[in-house]
Design a protein around this motif. Structure first.
Motif, PDB file in Angstrom:
ATOM      1  N   UNK A 309       0.832  -1.202   0.000  1.00  0.00           N
ATOM      2  CA  UNK A 309       0.000   0.000   0.000  1.00  0.00           C
ATOM      3  C   UNK A 309       0.867   1.252   0.000  1.00  0.00           C
ATOM      4  N   UNK A 310       0.218   2.393  -0.178  1.00  0.00           N
ATOM      5  CA  UNK A 310       0.926   3.672  -0.109  1.00  0.00           C
ATOM      6  C   UNK A 310       0.049   4.708   0.581  1.00  0.00           C
ATOM      7  N   UNK A 311       0.690   5.573   1.355  1.00  0.00           N
ATOM      8  CA  UNK A 311       0.024   6.714   1.987  1.00  0.00           C
ATOM      9  C   UNK A 311       0.698   7.958   1.415  1.00  0.00           C
ATOM     10  N   UNK A 312       0.095   8.608   0.419  1.00  0.00           N
ATOM     11  CA  UNK A 312       0.819   9.617  -0.360  1.00  0.00           C
ATOM     12  C   UNK A 312       1.141  10.922   0.351  1.00  0.00           C
ATOM     13  N   UNK A 313       0.365  11.341   1.338  1.00  0.00           N
ATOM     14  CA  UNK A 313       0.639  12.580   2.082  1.00  0.00           C
ATOM     15  C   UNK A 313       0.996  13.753   1.169  1.00  0.00           C
ATOM     16  N   UNK A 314       0.060  14.201   0.389  1.00  0.00           N
ATOM     17  CA  UNK A 314       0.295  15.341  -0.491  1.00  0.00           C
ATOM     18  C   UNK A 314       0.440  16.647   0.286  1.00  0.00           C
ATOM     19  N   UNK A 315      -0.338  16.800   1.330  1.00  0.00           N
ATOM     20  CA  UNK A 315      -0.489  18.115   1.958  1.00  0.00           C
ATOM     21  C   UNK A 315       0.802  18.671   2.558  1.00  0.00           C
ATOM     22  N   UNK A 316       1.674  17.886   3.202  1.00  0.00           N
ATOM     23  CA  UNK A 316       2.888  18.510   3.754  1.00  0.00           C
ATOM     24  C   UNK A 316       3.788  19.097   2.679  1.00  0.00           C
ATOM     25  N   UNK A 317       3.836  18.466   1.506  1.00  0.00           N
ATOM     26  CA  UNK A 317       4.688  18.977   0.437  1.00  0.00           C
ATOM     27  C   UNK A 317       4.100  20.244  -0.165  1.00  0.00           C
ATOM     28  N   UNK A 318       2.772  20.334  -0.180  1.00  0.00           N
ATOM     29  CA  UNK A 318       2.151  21.585  -0.604  1.00  0.00           C
ATOM     30  C   UNK A 318       2.470  22.708   0.378  1.00  0.00           C
ATOM     31  N   UNK A 319       2.400  22.400   1.667  1.00  0.00           N
ATOM     32  CA  UNK A 319       2.694  23.422   2.677  1.00  0.00           C
ATOM     33  C   UNK A 319       4.134  23.900   2.549  1.00  0.00           C
ATOM     34  N   UNK A 320       5.062  22.950   2.410  1.00  0.00           N
ATOM     35  CA  UNK A 320       6.479  23.303   2.281  1.00  0.00           C
ATOM     36  C   UNK A 320       6.709  24.146   1.039  1.00  0.00           C
ATOM     37  N   UNK A 321       6.156  23.722  -0.079  1.00  0.00           N
ATOM     38  CA  UNK A 321       6.361  24.429  -1.329  1.00  0.00           C
ATOM     39  C   UNK A 321       5.813  25.850  -1.262  1.00  0.00           C
ATOM     40  N   UNK A 322       4.638  25.993  -0.687  1.00  0.00           N
ATOM     41  CA  UNK A 322       3.983  27.294  -0.670  1.00  0.00           C
ATOM     42  C   UNK A 322       4.555  28.237   0.390  1.00  0.00           C
ATOM     43  N   UNK A 337      10.686  18.185  -6.159  1.00  0.00           N
ATOM     44  CA  UNK A 337       9.335  17.956  -5.654  1.00  0.00           C
ATOM     45  C   UNK A 337       8.537  19.234  -5.846  1.00  0.00           C
ATOM     46  N   UNK A 338       7.384  19.119  -6.451  1.00  0.00           N
ATOM     47  CA  UNK A 338       6.497  20.276  -6.535  1.00  0.00           C
ATOM     48  C   UNK A 338       5.065  19.763  -6.631  1.00  0.00           C
ATOM     49  N   UNK A 339       4.118  20.667  -6.743  1.00  0.00           N
ATOM     50  CA  UNK A 339       2.716  20.254  -6.699  1.00  0.00           C
ATOM     51  C   UNK A 339       2.334  19.396  -7.890  1.00  0.00           C
ATOM     52  N   UNK A 340       3.040  19.556  -8.996  1.00  0.00           N
ATOM     53  CA  UNK A 340       2.773  18.724 -10.171  1.00  0.00           C
ATOM     54  C   UNK A 340       3.324  17.321  -9.981  1.00  0.00           C
ATOM     55  N   UNK A 341       4.560  17.204  -9.484  1.00  0.00           N
ATOM     56  CA  UNK A 341       5.179  15.877  -9.350  1.00  0.00           C
ATOM     57  C   UNK A 341       4.458  15.022  -8.321  1.00  0.00           C
ATOM     58  N   UNK A 342       4.016  15.623  -7.210  1.00  0.00           N
ATOM     59  CA  UNK A 342       3.375  14.809  -6.179  1.00  0.00           C
ATOM     60  C   UNK A 342       2.009  14.311  -6.647  1.00  0.00           C
ATOM     61  N   UNK A 343       1.288  15.139  -7.374  1.00  0.00           N
ATOM     62  CA  UNK A 343      -0.019  14.714  -7.873  1.00  0.00           C
ATOM     63  C   UNK A 343       0.140  13.658  -8.961  1.00  0.00           C
ATOM     64  N   UNK A 344       1.167  13.795  -9.791  1.00  0.00           N
ATOM     65  CA  UNK A 344       1.406  12.809 -10.838  1.00  0.00           C
ATOM     66  C   UNK A 344       1.779  11.458 -10.234  1.00  0.00           C
ATOM     67  N   UNK A 345       2.536  11.455  -9.123  1.00  0.00           N
ATOM     68  CA  UNK A 345       2.870  10.187  -8.481  1.00  0.00           C
ATOM     69  C   UNK A 345       1.613   9.523  -7.938  1.00  0.00           C
ATOM     70  N   UNK A 346       0.721  10.304  -7.328  1.00  0.00           N
ATOM     71  CA  UNK A 346      -0.542   9.748  -6.855  1.00  0.00           C
ATOM     72  C   UNK A 346      -1.333   9.162  -8.018  1.00  0.00           C
TER      73      UNK A 346
END
Length: 468
Positions: A309-322, A337-346
């Motif tokens: 399984x995977x737990x993607x945790x998008x939100x911390x990377x958005x917080x860091x980036x922003x 790492x950016x908002x595009x790469x994390x969403x594409x991995x999901x």
């Protein structure tokens, strides 16, 4: 904006050959410590499944939720229903108008509201320091400070509808103390499933910035060599861990040993890793992998094939980036790492059929972003193709499966534990309704009333009488 550290090192890493191959089931399965127990024997409501008395942690009385619409978390559409709870378990789901419950049951009128399973957050750090300043060292070293940070965060999680958290690295014995106190009903908050310390190599993720001598209160434990990694796993087991959390960097022999030891003790393993370390984790047979970090297509395919399984945790990377523009200063984040790469991995993991859970990884003072942080995490799932209802199922039923607690949590069905939230709105139609949690029960105990934390009135014990 790019998140890039040590470009030459990153280029060298990306040039490494892809190691992900299907070598078969390398890791032994998790030892099912309850395999020799009939289902009628009571055990603890955690991964350890320790034998307990039949009345252990069972609140007295019963209650009924009448007039609401039920989103039960199983994947079926919401419907009008009445939910009956006795002690700590859901005993019946009735059709509207049916009245089959104990005469002394407390009746809650939830007309116009949605009743659903409590949310689960699979990636938390309850005791993480609030800030990095002159008092950082004292805050880490103080068990009292760690416990108070944890209690505050547990209260905010509960107000946000989260009735279970998986703590994947906290300080010393604090997460286990918080788990015991919550389980006994002595503090208000979600259930705690604790990993204890994060285990990594010397200077690995989470440890690179800590130049001081190791302390028993550290949230990270550095280990060297297969025997050292086995010992680190055993120490968490001794404390009462529900799972083991590993992090890169490591050798193949080290992660093989840690996973083998954890599985032999009956504990699942999750890993914070990236790039070729994910290949190594897949080969070792881990159970889940955290974060939306880079990995090869071959690794994604093998994760799906082996049920990792995977737990993607998008939100911390958005917080860091922003907030800061990039993930700076970390030797374990040498890639973009950016908002595009994390969403594409999901998106890639969903397309491959990987089981995906929901977690927020809110460190420092980020807990103050709740419940919006959790809602935004779910909206990330919707962006890659989930419906609102499917995202809610991921947050409840799927999360319980990843916890290895699906027989007791994650859905509202007879026999399940009564972890229930009531929402002023229809979250299956509008995820923003999750910001309006009015009521929460954990283990059949009312812990949130009218959006405020609630603890039952203390009932005094009679004083001893004088001898006659």
């Amino acid at each position: 904006m790019h998140i890039l550290l040590a470009p030459l090192a990153a280029a060298a890493l990306s040039a490494l050959p892809v190691a992900a191959q299907d070598r078969g089931p390398d890791a032994p399965p998790i030892n099912d410590r309850g395999a020799y127990l009939p289902s009628s024997v009571p055990t603890s409501d955690d991964v350890l499944r320790i034998l307990v008395p039949a009345d252990y942690n069972v609140p007295k009385g019963s209650f009924v939720l009448v007039g609401g619409r039920l989103f039960d978390g199983t994947g079926t559409a919401a419907r009008p229903a009445t939910i009956v709870v006795q002690g700590k378990r859901i005993t019946a789901i009735l059709k509207p108008g049916e009245q089959a419950w104990p005469a002394d049951a407390v009746v809650y009128d939830v007309t116009g509201k949605t009743v659903m399973p409590g949310l689960i957050d699979l990636h938390t750090h309850l005791t993480y320091v609030d800030r990095f300043d002159a008092g950082y060292g004292e805050a880490v070293a103080s068990g009292a400070d760690s416990a108070l940070r944890g209690i505050r965060r547990m209260g905010i999680f509960l107000q946000s509808g989260v009735t279970s958290v998986r703590d994947v690295a906290s300080h010393g014995d604090t997460p286990f103390v918080l788990k015991r106190w919550q389980a006994d009903g002595r503090i208000v908050g979600p259930r705690v499933f604790a990993a204890g310390q994060l285990i990594t190599a010397t200077g690995g993720h989470g440890a690179a910035l800590n130049k001081t001598a190791p302390s028993p209160m550290d949230a990270v434990r550095e280990a060297s060599g297969p025997d050292g990694w086995r010992e680190a796993v055993r120490i968490q087991f001794k404390q009462g861990a529900d799972l083991i959390k590993l992090a890169s960097e490591y050798s193949q022999a080290e992660i093989d040993a840690a996973v083998d030891e954890a599985h032999s003790l009956g504990l699942p393993v999750t890993v914070d890793s990236e790039t070729r370390y994910i290949d190594m984790a897949v080969k070792a047979g881990v159970d889940s992998i955290e974060h939306p970090l880079p990995r090869s297509d071959a690794a994604i395919a093998l994760m799906a094939k082996r049920g990792i399984a995977s737990v993607p945790t998008l939100i911390p990377y958005r917080i860091i980036q922003r907030s800061s523009g990039g993930y700076f200063g970390s030797t374990s984040r040498r890639f973009e790492l950016n908002e595009t790469t994390i969403l594409e991995m999901l998106r890639k993991m969903r397309k491959a059929g990987i089981k995906l859970g929901v977690g927020t990884d809110l460190i420092t003072n980020w807990i103050d972003y709740m419940p919006n942080a959790y809602i935004e995490e779910l909206k990330g799932f919707v962006k890659v193709g989930y419906s609102n209802s499917e995202a809610l199922v991921a947050a409840t039923k799927t999360n319980a499966e990843i916890l290895r607690m699906a027989d007791r949590l994650g859905t509202i069905e007879p026999g399940k534990l009564a972890d229930i939230i009531v929402i002023d709105g229809n979250p299956d139609q509008d995820l923003d309704a999750l910001a309006r949690v009015t009521t929460a029960f954990v283990n059949g105990r009312l812990m949130l009333r009218d959006g405020r934390l609630f603890m039952a009135q203390h009932m005094p014990v009679p004083l001893p009488q004088p001898a006659r």
